[in-house]
Design a protein around this motif. Sequence first.
Motif, mmCIF file in Angstrom:
data_model
loop_
_atom_site.group_PDB
_atom_site.id
_atom_site.type_symbol
_atom_site.label_atom_id
_atom_site.label_comp_id
_atom_site.label_asym_id
_atom_site.label_seq_id
_atom_site.Cartn_x
_atom_site.Cartn_y
_atom_site.Cartn_z
ATOM 1 N N PHE A 1 6.598 15.853 25.515
ATOM 2 C CA PHE A 1 6.599 15.537 24.090
ATOM 3 C C PHE A 1 7.526 16.502 23.334
ATOM 4 O O PHE A 1 8.365 16.088 22.538
ATOM 5 C CB PHE A 1 5.166 15.615 23.530
ATOM 6 C CG PHE A 1 5.076 15.326 22.066
ATOM 7 C CD1 PHE A 1 5.162 14.015 21.605
ATOM 8 C CD2 PHE A 1 4.964 16.349 21.140
ATOM 9 C CE1 PHE A 1 5.109 13.748 20.233
ATOM 10 C CE2 PHE A 1 4.915 16.094 19.776
ATOM 11 C CZ PHE A 1 4.985 14.788 19.321
ATOM 12 N N ILE A 2 7.391 17.807 23.633
ATOM 13 C CA ILE A 2 8.240 18.810 22.963
ATOM 14 C C ILE A 2 9.712 18.568 23.318
ATOM 15 O O ILE A 2 10.590 18.643 22.457
ATOM 16 C CB ILE A 2 7.817 20.240 23.380
ATOM 17 C CG1 ILE A 2 6.398 20.530 22.902
ATOM 18 C CG2 ILE A 2 8.784 21.282 22.828
ATOM 19 C CD1 ILE A 2 5.824 21.832 23.438
ATOM 20 N N SER A 3 9.997 18.240 24.596
ATOM 21 C CA SER A 3 11.383 18.004 25.028
ATOM 22 C C SER A 3 12.020 16.865 24.235
ATOM 23 O O SER A 3 13.150 16.989 23.759
ATOM 24 C CB SER A 3 11.442 17.631 26.508
ATOM 25 O OG SER A 3 10.664 18.501 27.271
ATOM 26 N N PHE A 4 11.280 15.753 24.102
ATOM 27 C CA PHE A 4 11.842 14.601 23.376
ATOM 28 C C PHE A 4 12.011 14.915 21.897
ATOM 29 O O PHE A 4 12.998 14.509 21.283
ATOM 30 C CB PHE A 4 10.962 13.358 23.566
ATOM 31 C CG PHE A 4 11.074 12.782 24.947
ATOM 32 C CD1 PHE A 4 12.314 12.394 25.449
ATOM 33 C CD2 PHE A 4 9.967 12.648 25.760
ATOM 34 C CE1 PHE A 4 12.442 11.878 26.735
ATOM 35 C CE2 PHE A 4 10.085 12.132 27.051
ATOM 36 C CZ PHE A 4 11.317 11.750 27.539
ATOM 37 N N LEU B 1 -1.729 24.144 22.308
ATOM 38 C CA LEU B 1 -1.147 22.999 21.598
ATOM 39 C C LEU B 1 -1.966 21.731 21.867
ATOM 40 O O LEU B 1 -2.213 20.938 20.956
ATOM 41 C CB LEU B 1 0.309 22.787 22.031
ATOM 42 C CG LEU B 1 1.303 23.824 21.514
ATOM 43 C CD1 LEU B 1 2.664 23.630 22.170
ATOM 44 C CD2 LEU B 1 1.436 23.712 19.997
ATOM 45 N N LEU B 2 -2.402 21.585 23.110
ATOM 46 C CA LEU B 2 -3.193 20.407 23.481
ATOM 47 C C LEU B 2 -4.525 20.415 22.727
ATOM 48 O O LEU B 2 -4.952 19.397 22.184
ATOM 49 C CB LEU B 2 -3.435 20.415 24.997
ATOM 50 C CG LEU B 2 -3.991 19.130 25.596
ATOM 51 C CD1 LEU B 2 -2.982 18.005 25.468
ATOM 52 C CD2 LEU B 2 -4.336 19.343 27.067
ATOM 53 N N HIS B 3 -5.147 21.588 22.681
ATOM 54 C CA HIS B 3 -6.421 21.736 21.992
ATOM 55 C C HIS B 3 -6.256 21.429 20.499
ATOM 56 O O HIS B 3 -7.050 20.708 19.902
ATOM 57 C CB HIS B 3 -6.939 23.169 22.180
ATOM 58 C CG HIS B 3 -8.288 23.398 21.588
ATOM 59 N ND1 HIS B 3 -9.431 22.891 22.157
ATOM 60 C CD2 HIS B 3 -8.663 24.040 20.446
ATOM 61 C CE1 HIS B 3 -10.462 23.222 21.394
ATOM 62 N NE2 HIS B 3 -10.022 23.916 20.356
ATOM 63 N N SER C 1 13.082 23.939 27.701
ATOM 64 C CA SER C 1 12.426 24.503 26.518
ATOM 65 C C SER C 1 10.999 23.988 26.407
ATOM 66 O O SER C 1 10.067 24.769 26.180
ATOM 67 C CB SER C 1 13.190 24.134 25.249
ATOM 68 O OG SER C 1 14.564 24.341 25.431
ATOM 69 N N GLY C 2 10.818 22.683 26.589
ATOM 70 C CA GLY C 2 9.477 22.094 26.511
ATOM 71 C C GLY C 2 8.561 22.682 27.564
ATOM 72 O O GLY C 2 7.401 23.003 27.299
ATOM 73 N N ALA C 3 9.096 22.844 28.794
ATOM 74 C CA ALA C 3 8.285 23.365 29.896
ATOM 75 C C ALA C 3 7.875 24.814 29.640
ATOM 76 O O ALA C 3 6.724 25.190 29.886
ATOM 77 C CB ALA C 3 9.052 23.255 31.208
ATOM 78 N N LEU C 4 8.809 25.624 29.133
ATOM 79 C CA LEU C 4 8.493 27.040 28.912
ATOM 80 C C LEU C 4 7.489 27.221 27.775
ATOM 81 O O LEU C 4 6.553 28.019 27.889
ATOM 82 C CB LEU C 4 9.778 27.828 28.616
ATOM 83 C CG LEU C 4 10.691 28.039 29.821
ATOM 84 C CD1 LEU C 4 12.010 28.664 29.396
ATOM 85 C CD2 LEU C 4 10.007 28.908 30.879
ATOM 86 N N ILE C 5 7.668 26.462 26.694
ATOM 87 C CA ILE C 5 6.716 26.559 25.582
ATOM 88 C C ILE C 5 5.328 26.125 26.067
ATOM 89 O O ILE C 5 4.317 26.768 25.773
ATOM 90 C CB ILE C 5 7.184 25.705 24.385
ATOM 91 C CG1 ILE C 5 8.450 26.327 23.780
ATOM 92 C CG2 ILE C 5 6.093 25.589 23.321
ATOM 93 C CD1 ILE C 5 9.133 25.470 22.747
ATOM 94 N N LYS D 1 -1.694 17.081 32.354
ATOM 95 C CA LYS D 1 -2.036 17.287 30.935
ATOM 96 C C LYS D 1 -0.987 18.121 30.216
ATOM 97 O O LYS D 1 -0.452 17.733 29.181
ATOM 98 C CB LYS D 1 -3.375 18.016 30.842
ATOM 99 C CG LYS D 1 -4.553 17.095 30.672
ATOM 100 C CD LYS D 1 -5.788 17.900 30.315
ATOM 101 C CE LYS D 1 -6.967 17.390 31.106
ATOM 102 N NZ LYS D 1 -8.068 18.364 31.141
ATOM 103 N N ILE D 2 -0.691 19.292 30.788
ATOM 104 C CA ILE D 2 0.253 20.203 30.130
ATOM 105 C C ILE D 2 1.673 19.636 30.204
ATOM 106 O O ILE D 2 2.487 19.861 29.303
ATOM 107 C CB ILE D 2 0.161 21.614 30.753
ATOM 108 C CG1 ILE D 2 -1.281 22.135 30.685
ATOM 109 C CG2 ILE D 2 1.087 22.601 30.054
ATOM 110 C CD1 ILE D 2 -1.830 22.287 29.293
ATOM 111 N N SER D 3 1.976 18.855 31.277
ATOM 112 C CA SER D 3 3.308 18.227 31.343
ATOM 113 C C SER D 3 3.518 17.281 30.173
ATOM 114 O O SER D 3 4.615 17.182 29.642
ATOM 115 C CB SER D 3 3.500 17.386 32.597
ATOM 116 O OG SER D 3 3.071 18.037 33.704
ATOM 117 N N LEU D 4 2.441 16.568 29.787
ATOM 118 C CA LEU D 4 2.561 15.644 28.651
ATOM 119 C C LEU D 4 3.017 16.403 27.409
ATOM 120 O O LEU D 4 3.884 15.936 26.676
ATOM 121 C CB LEU D 4 1.212 14.975 28.369
ATOM 122 C CG LEU D 4 0.923 13.679 29.123
ATOM 123 C CD1 LEU D 4 -0.426 13.124 28.684
ATOM 124 C CD2 LEU D 4 2.013 12.640 28.866
#
Length: 250
Positions: free
Chosen positions: A198-201, A243-245, A231-235, A191-194
């Motif tokens: 998304f942020i990375s792209f 963010l997911l919520h 960056s995406g992973a750290l955020i 879930k959080i990887s998605l």
Amino acid sequence: MVIFFIFIIGLIAGSFLNVCIYRIPREKSLLYPPSHCPQCENPIKWFDNIPLVSYLLLKGKCRFCHHSISIRYPLVEALTGILFSLSYFFHPSLNILFFKNLIFISFLIPIFFIDLEKKIIPNSLSYGLIISGIIFGILTRSFFSSLWGAGLASAIFLAIYLVGYLLLREEGIGMGDIKMAMGIGTFLGWKISLVAFFISFLFGAVVAILLLLTGLKKRKDKLPFAPFLTSGALISLFYGERLLHLYLTL
Ligand SMILES: [Zn+2]
């Protein structure tokens, strides 16, 4: 008080990550020989090797040959200190989850800087990321979430790789990026990887457009992708749930 102590631990860890960033892509041992100036090869004394402090006291120059020391050294130390402290800030408990986050950060930082400089992601780091993610998955009873994370990552990134290769005849992302994404999947779960991907792209697209518009890069130039993945992973590590919520309630 605890957070200050963790910041110091982060500075020391960052000092070791600097060694990794320099030595791993050059295939040198991490332990031997002890730190030395890459220019004049004089060994660095312990008092010249204090994170941040020594760089400031030496004004960013080697004590012996006065060759300038890369700003990357204090930057990596400060960054590691700050990210370790943030981990505690968001998760104020010295348990296995906190320790897991520190290990995750300690893999992401060298991958970020090595890919930026050398445009490669060493296998030792990407496999290390995957394996430790799975071990922590077992230890924190989220093994299947880790496995799904890796599976989802490989599906998404292999699809992008194939589409790029078949349609454009070029490798938009490399095999190293796919392995790194799998590692992120094992640590963050699917879930959080998605959110992370998304942020990375998103970041990747924005930066690529800016570089093209400003003429700093041409269309054929390769852009390392690991810095965006990092960056995406750290955020997502700190804000992923929120963010997911937010996304699901919109
Ligand atoms: Zn020197």
